[in-house]
Design a protein around this motif. Structure first.
Motif, PDB file in Angstrom:
ATOM      1  N   SER A  25      97.304   5.134  34.331  1.00  0.00           N
ATOM      2  CA  SER A  25      97.192   4.758  32.236  1.00  0.00           C
ATOM      3  C   SER A  25      95.941   4.345  33.203  1.00  0.00           C
ATOM      4  O   SER A  25      96.523   2.948  34.096  1.00  0.00           O
ATOM      5  N   ASN A  26      94.695   3.642  32.671  1.00  0.00           N
ATOM      6  CA  ASN A  26      94.083   2.845  32.929  1.00  0.00           C
ATOM      7  C   ASN A  26      93.276   2.883  31.185  1.00  0.00           C
ATOM      8  O   ASN A  26      93.394   3.195  29.961  1.00  0.00           O
ATOM      9  N   GLU A  27      92.783   1.206  31.093  1.00  0.00           N
ATOM     10  CA  GLU A  27      92.654   0.522  29.639  1.00  0.00           C
ATOM     11  C   GLU A  27      91.577  -0.823  29.864  1.00  0.00           C
ATOM     12  O   GLU A  27      91.931  -1.524  30.937  1.00  0.00           O
ATOM     13  N   SER A  72      86.758 -12.066  27.080  1.00  0.00           N
ATOM     14  CA  SER A  72      86.817 -11.983  28.991  1.00  0.00           C
ATOM     15  C   SER A  72      87.505 -10.334  28.646  1.00  0.00           C
ATOM     16  O   SER A  72      88.179  -9.807  27.938  1.00  0.00           O
ATOM     17  N   GLU A  73      86.892  -9.488  29.789  1.00  0.00           N
ATOM     18  CA  GLU A  73      87.714  -7.786  30.130  1.00  0.00           C
ATOM     19  C   GLU A  73      88.053  -7.869  31.158  1.00  0.00           C
ATOM     20  O   GLU A  73      87.506  -8.371  32.295  1.00  0.00           O
ATOM     21  N   PHE A  74      89.217  -7.144  30.807  1.00  0.00           N
ATOM     22  CA  PHE A  74      90.326  -6.931  31.926  1.00  0.00           C
ATOM     23  C   PHE A  74      90.598  -5.618  31.709  1.00  0.00           C
ATOM     24  O   PHE A  74      90.129  -4.442  30.511  1.00  0.00           O
ATOM     25  N   ASN A  75      90.458  -4.495  32.921  1.00  0.00           N
ATOM     26  CA  ASN A  75      90.868  -3.267  33.253  1.00  0.00           C
ATOM     27  C   ASN A  75      92.192  -3.016  33.706  1.00  0.00           C
ATOM     28  O   ASN A  75      92.980  -3.824  34.849  1.00  0.00           O
ATOM     29  N   PHE A  76      93.211  -2.669  32.761  1.00  0.00           N
ATOM     30  CA  PHE A  76      94.770  -2.776  32.986  1.00  0.00           C
ATOM     31  C   PHE A  76      95.178  -1.233  34.097  1.00  0.00           C
ATOM     32  O   PHE A  76      94.595  -0.275  33.184  1.00  0.00           O
ATOM     33  N   PHE A 113     104.282   5.240  41.807  1.00  0.00           N
ATOM     34  CA  PHE A 113     104.315   5.910  43.617  1.00  0.00           C
ATOM     35  C   PHE A 113     105.559   6.524  43.985  1.00  0.00           C
ATOM     36  O   PHE A 113     104.809   7.162  45.293  1.00  0.00           O
ATOM     37  N   SER A 114     106.495   6.643  43.232  1.00  0.00           N
ATOM     38  CA  SER A 114     107.466   7.523  43.131  1.00  0.00           C
ATOM     39  C   SER A 114     108.414   7.453  42.105  1.00  0.00           C
ATOM     40  O   SER A 114     108.072   6.556  41.485  1.00  0.00           O
ATOM     41  N   ILE A 115     109.664   8.106  42.186  1.00  0.00           N
ATOM     42  CA  ILE A 115     110.778   8.393  41.060  1.00  0.00           C
ATOM     43  C   ILE A 115     111.100   6.677  40.692  1.00  0.00           C
ATOM     44  O   ILE A 115     111.998   5.983  39.621  1.00  0.00           O
ATOM     45  N   ALA A 116     110.943   5.907  41.710  1.00  0.00           N
ATOM     46  CA  ALA A 116     111.805   4.147  41.693  1.00  0.00           C
ATOM     47  C   ALA A 116     110.878   3.386  41.723  1.00  0.00           C
ATOM     48  O   ALA A 116     111.099   2.847  41.669  1.00  0.00           O
ATOM     49  N   VAL A 117     109.476   3.732  41.914  1.00  0.00           N
ATOM     50  CA  VAL A 117     108.204   2.701  42.312  1.00  0.00           C
ATOM     51  C   VAL A 117     107.429   2.611  41.307  1.00  0.00           C
ATOM     52  O   VAL A 117     107.000   4.203  41.366  1.00  0.00           O
ATOM     53  N   GLU A 118     107.274   1.925  40.285  1.00  0.00           N
ATOM     54  CA  GLU A 118     106.101   2.015  39.218  1.00  0.00           C
ATOM     55  C   GLU A 118     105.368   0.689  39.332  1.00  0.00           C
ATOM     56  O   GLU A 118     106.516  -0.062  39.458  1.00  0.00           O
ATOM     57  N   ARG A 119     103.949   0.300  38.909  1.00  0.00           N
ATOM     58  CA  ARG A 119     103.736  -0.880  38.594  1.00  0.00           C
ATOM     59  C   ARG A 119     102.867  -1.136  37.576  1.00  0.00           C
ATOM     60  O   ARG A 119     101.695   0.248  37.747  1.00  0.00           O
ATOM     61  N   ASP A 120     102.299  -2.237  37.358  1.00  0.00           N
ATOM     62  CA  ASP A 120     100.982  -2.906  36.917  1.00  0.00           C
ATOM     63  C   ASP A 120     100.255  -3.489  37.244  1.00  0.00           C
ATOM     64  O   ASP A 120     100.449  -4.540  37.799  1.00  0.00           O
ATOM     65  N   VAL A 121      98.655  -3.676  36.857  1.00  0.00           N
ATOM     66  CA  VAL A 121      98.171  -4.525  37.379  1.00  0.00           C
ATOM     67  C   VAL A 121      96.784  -5.014  36.000  1.00  0.00           C
ATOM     68  O   VAL A 121      96.544  -3.950  35.346  1.00  0.00           O
ATOM     69  N   LEU A 122      96.321  -6.064  36.087  1.00  0.00           N
ATOM     70  CA  LEU A 122      95.664  -6.542  34.850  1.00  0.00           C
ATOM     71  C   LEU A 122      94.337  -7.119  35.699  1.00  0.00           C
ATOM     72  O   LEU A 122      95.019  -8.473  36.233  1.00  0.00           O
ATOM     73  N   THR A 123      93.377  -6.217  35.996  1.00  0.00           N
ATOM     74  CA  THR A 123      92.299  -6.567  36.735  1.00  0.00           C
ATOM     75  C   THR A 123      91.387  -7.630  36.256  1.00  0.00           C
ATOM     76  O   THR A 123      90.623  -6.882  34.959  1.00  0.00           O
ATOM     77  N   PRO A 124      90.770  -8.988  36.244  1.00  0.00           N
ATOM     78  CA  PRO A 124      89.959  -9.105  35.802  1.00  0.00           C
ATOM     79  C   PRO A 124      88.451  -8.597  35.979  1.00  0.00           C
ATOM     80  O   PRO A 124      87.811  -8.564  36.842  1.00  0.00           O
ATOM     81  N   ILE A 125      87.553  -8.292  34.888  1.00  0.00           N
ATOM     82  CA  ILE A 125      86.338  -7.728  34.756  1.00  0.00           C
ATOM     83  C   ILE A 125      84.581  -8.616  34.586  1.00  0.00           C
ATOM     84  O   ILE A 125      84.064  -8.996  35.844  1.00  0.00           O
ATOM     85  N   LYS A 126      85.387  -9.394  33.575  1.00  0.00           N
ATOM     86  CA  LYS A 126      84.688 -10.408  33.634  1.00  0.00           C
ATOM     87  C   LYS A 126      85.318 -11.694  32.537  1.00  0.00           C
ATOM     88  O   LYS A 126      85.489 -11.035  31.571  1.00  0.00           O
ATOM     89  N   ILE A 127      85.170 -13.298  32.924  1.00  0.00           N
ATOM     90  CA  ILE A 127      85.301 -13.797  32.757  1.00  0.00           C
ATOM     91  C   ILE A 127      84.619 -14.858  31.131  1.00  0.00           C
ATOM     92  O   ILE A 127      83.214 -15.360  32.472  1.00  0.00           O
TER      93      ILE A 127
END
Length: 157
Positions: free
Chosen positions: A78-80, A89-93, A98-112
């Motif tokens: 999923s990408n936003e 400021s802009e970020f990519n979410f 990765f498996s049935i048990a592990v997922e993760r999310d991240v918010l990466t700065p693109i332009k502050i």
């Protein structure tokens, strides 16, 4: 050691307070290096498969302060594009499982677009609720700390 649910709930309440502090007056979370550090914890940067609970909690608590647009392409399941309503400021979410048990999310700065205001981020990154997954980074990168230590860090006391 405290039960995980207690640790999770305490971290959640503390991060709610931190977000309120970020958005006092004309400020926003984008100004705080420690916010940027926590929301940007990405297991793929370490070549591992884990979730940082503080990352997910903090992203969920700031979500309403951003305008969000879905992206058709990107490296995640999923990408936003997230744009701060205050400073633009802009970020990519990204979200991935990765498996049935592990997922993760991240918010990466693109332009502050705003001047840094908070304390510098440090390593190892102190986390209270901690990590969950298949493999973890070294304690030189991320370490488990007491609630008081995490509170001091995230509230910049």
């Amino acid at each position: 050691m405290e039960d995980f649910q207690i640790r999770y709930n305490k971290a959640s309440e503390l991060l709610e307070q931190a977000v309120k502090n970020y958005y006092q007056k004309n400020s926003c979370a984008c100004q705080y290096p420690r916010f940027l550090q926590i929301v940007g914890i990405n297991c793929t940067d370490y070549g591992r498969a884990f979730k940082a609970w503080e990352t997910s909690l903090l992203i969920s608590k700031v979500k309403n302060y951003f305008d969000i647009k879905s992206l058709k392409k990107g490296p995640e399941c999923s990408n936003e594009k997230w744009t701060c309503k205050r400073c633009k400021s802009e970020f990519n979410f990204g979200w991935s499982d990765f498996s049935i048990a592990v997922e993760r999310d991240v918010l990466t700065p693109i332009k502050i677009n705003i001047k840094e205001k908070g304390q510098k981020a440090i390593k190892p990154i102190p986390l209270y609720a901690g990590l969950y997954g298949h493999s973890y980074p070294s304690k030189k990168e991320i370490e488990s700390v007491t609630f008081d230590s995490f509170e001091k860090y995230i509230m910049e006391k």
